[in-house]
Design an enzyme around this catalytic site. Structure first.
Site: not given
Length: 601
Positions: A191, A391
């Site tokens: 991430k 996401s």
């Protein structure tokens, strides 16, 4: 000095109010023009017509036809849906003899170029011609142009062909000097959205994933060009290493990248030869807009509707609170309402959910996911992914019956993060001090928030160890919820999703291999699957949300522009752009006591 500030404030307000009045006045002046422009009329094709597709402007999922853009000189918005519709109608109408692609400054992601390229290849099956011309070909427009029967370049033109690159700007050292410490809480080794705020270079994991998906996309692009131009992939890589931007046009012919060099008037003469009309006669050219207004030859059953719901942009709770959105938004309230309407509409037999989003608000993503799940309980839902469905974009997709992606779609990024600026050192530098009275242990969780207008909102102190543990646990619970939603939607275990999650970004082709998507293809593939799963034969398609009328579009855009101009007046162009970037990273507010935590998918 007091009078000076009074005068400054009065002048500023006068500018803002004056701008608003002038905007409204302009709207009234153009209202009559808009009435005529807003009404669509059927376009009649003439014989020996060429469809002209201008690859100029910004490619969106759907066109936002605002005439003020042309008047004010703003980049025009081109709808992917309109281009595909135009090519299909050009294919089925005998009056259209070919397509003329005019390369320009075209801003469109590679995944959204894929359906256009496929439609052009399908068009060629009719035996009709495609000719491409450009003063300059960027890599993306060349990828489209490579399918043409003939690629023409201006004798003094150029072709940019150099490969793909992913660049990041790291701000950690700058914020350190300002006295701002970015407190980051996240789950996901890959991430990477927070890395520029807390590091000075890419992590090994981020470098790995970017290298992987860039090479996958580049390989796909090279294969397409190689197949169309009959140039070996190794040769194409050799040309890319030469950086063709500054290569002489004659050499590009030797490389077989283009076929001939002509100035614009000669291109028109060549098109006349192809459609067998005399040089002295005018060439019948139809635009994409013209073709959209050509009556379709496809039979439609209005009782069986396949709804196409477009969702493009950052996922937010409420668009009204996102002045720094910097583009389109997917608002939870609006999309939950749209999904519920489609669920309760009996004529809608299936829904194609067209998602083009890099993510956003965790809370908003959950609300949309729930609405998709409830819709799926009544009728089939097929997700069609555009350039991005990553996401939060994947979160709102994962509940669908079937997920379709382009090979170059960027998806996955199943992870979560939160960012809270610690402004304690900055506060000391600028002379701020804080004091407090509390009733409980965590009444001032994370400290008191303070703001420097149009710059930042930060906390008066950093989190202590116990507060950090509480917030990190909250983030971990959010990740657990995310992978649970994905596991349920994809019929996998949470461990399976975690192994391919951790915030890692995948291309559509890679996602197919690991089970995050079901099929490669575009919107047409998704519609075919919707028809199959709805078990209908004759059907019609309808697009949602329903577009607003021209006047409403202009009014809203005018008011939004006035707000943005006022903000830019106070903070400057650079400050505004910084806030657009910051807003992308910080899109979800959780208000706990007196502090704002930013948590995003």
């Amino acid at each position: 000095m007091k009078n000076f500030f009074k005068t400054l404030l009065a002048s500023t307000l006068g500018v803002i109010i004056g701008s608003a009045i002038l905007s409204l006045f302009a709207i009234m002046i153009f209202a009559g023009i808009i009435a005529g422009m807003g009404s669509s009329s059927t376009y009649s094709l003439k014989d020996q017509t060429v469809l002209s597709i201008d690859l100029e402007g910004i490619l969106n999922e759907r066109s936002a036809s605002n005439p003020l853009d042309k008047i004010l000189g703003n980049p025009s918005s081109i709808g992917l849906d309109d281009i595909l519709d135009a090519i299909q109608k050009a294919k089925e109408n005998d009056e259209v003899k070919g397509i003329y692609l005019k390369a320009g400054q075209f801003n469109g992601g590679l995944a959204n170029l894929e359906p256009i390229r496929n439609a052009l290849i399908d068009f060629k099956e009719t035996g009709k011609f495609i000719v491409a011309y450009g003063d300059f070909y960027a890599q993306d427009t060349y990828y489209l142009a490579s399918v043409a029967d003939k690629i023409i370049l201006n004798p003094k033109g150029s072709l940019d062909f150099h490969g793909l690159s992913s660049n990041l700007t790291f701000t950690k050292n700058m914020t350190d000097k300002l006295g701002i410490k970015m407190q980051v809480f996240k789950v996901g080794t890959f991430k990477s959205a927070v890395e520029p705020l807390i590091q000075e270079k890419m992590s090994d994991a981020n470098r790995l994933q970017r290298t992987s998906y860039l090479n996958d996309i580049w390989a796909h692009l090279l294969k397409g060009i190689s197949d169309s131009r009959n140039i070996p992939v190794a040769k194409l890589n050799e040309y890319a290493d030469k950086f063709l931007m500054f290569t002489e046009a004659d050499s590009l012919i030797n490389y077989q990248m283009v076929d001939t060099l002509l100035y614009t008037p000669a291109v028109e003469s060549y098109l006349k030869q192809l459609v067998n009309i005399e040089e002295s006669k005018d060439l019948n050219m139809a635009t994409v807009e013209n073709m959209v207004n050509v009556k379709s030859k496809t039979k439609e059953n209005k009782d069986n509707e396949i709804a196409i719901l477009y969702a493009e942009g950052t996922i937010v709770d409420d668009a009204a609170n996102n002045l720094f959105s910097g583009g389109s938004t997917i608002t939870a309230k609006e999309y939950v309402k749209e999904l519920n309407k489609l669920k309760n509409d009996d004529k809608v037999k299936a829904v194609v959910f067209r998602v083009n989003s890099p993510g956003g608000s965790a809370y908003a993503s959950e609300q949309i996911w729930n609405a998709v799940k409830e819709l799926k309980a009544k009728k089939p839902v097929i997700v069609s992914m555009g350039d991005y469905a990553a996401s939060g974009g994947y979160y709102i997709s994962c509940a669908a019956n079937t997920i379709v992606a382009e090979p170059t779609t960027l998806t996955g990024s199943i992870g979560i993060f939160g960012i809270i600026p610690d402004g304690e050192e900055l506060a000391k530098k600028i002379g701020l001090s804080f004091d407090e009275v509390n009733t409980n242990k965590h009444s001032s969780f994370g400290g008191a928030p303070y703001s420097i207008p149009f710059l930042l909102t930060a906390s008066s102190r950093g989190f202590n160890d116990e507060e950090s543990r509480i917030l990190q646990k909250y983030i971990e619970n959010g990740y657990d919820l995310f992978i649970s939603r994905c596991a349920d939607g994809r019929n996998k275990t949470k461990a399976d999703i975690d192994s391919i999650g951790q915030g890692r970004v995948w291309t559509g082709a890679q996602a197919l291999k690991i089970g995050l998507v079901d099929k490669l293809g575009g919107l047409d593939t998704a519609i075919a699957l919707a028809v199959e799963q709805a078990k209908v034969t004759e059907y019609s398609t309808a697009k949602y949300p329903v577009k607003k009328d021209m006047f409403s579009q202009i009014f809203e855009e005018s008011m939004n522009n006035s707000k943005i101009k006022a903000i830019k007046f106070f903070m400057g162009e650079t400050g505004y752009n910084q806030n657009v970037t910051r807003n992308y990273l910080q899109t979800f507010d959780i208000r706990s006591a007196m502090i704002t935590e930013q948590v995003s998918y």
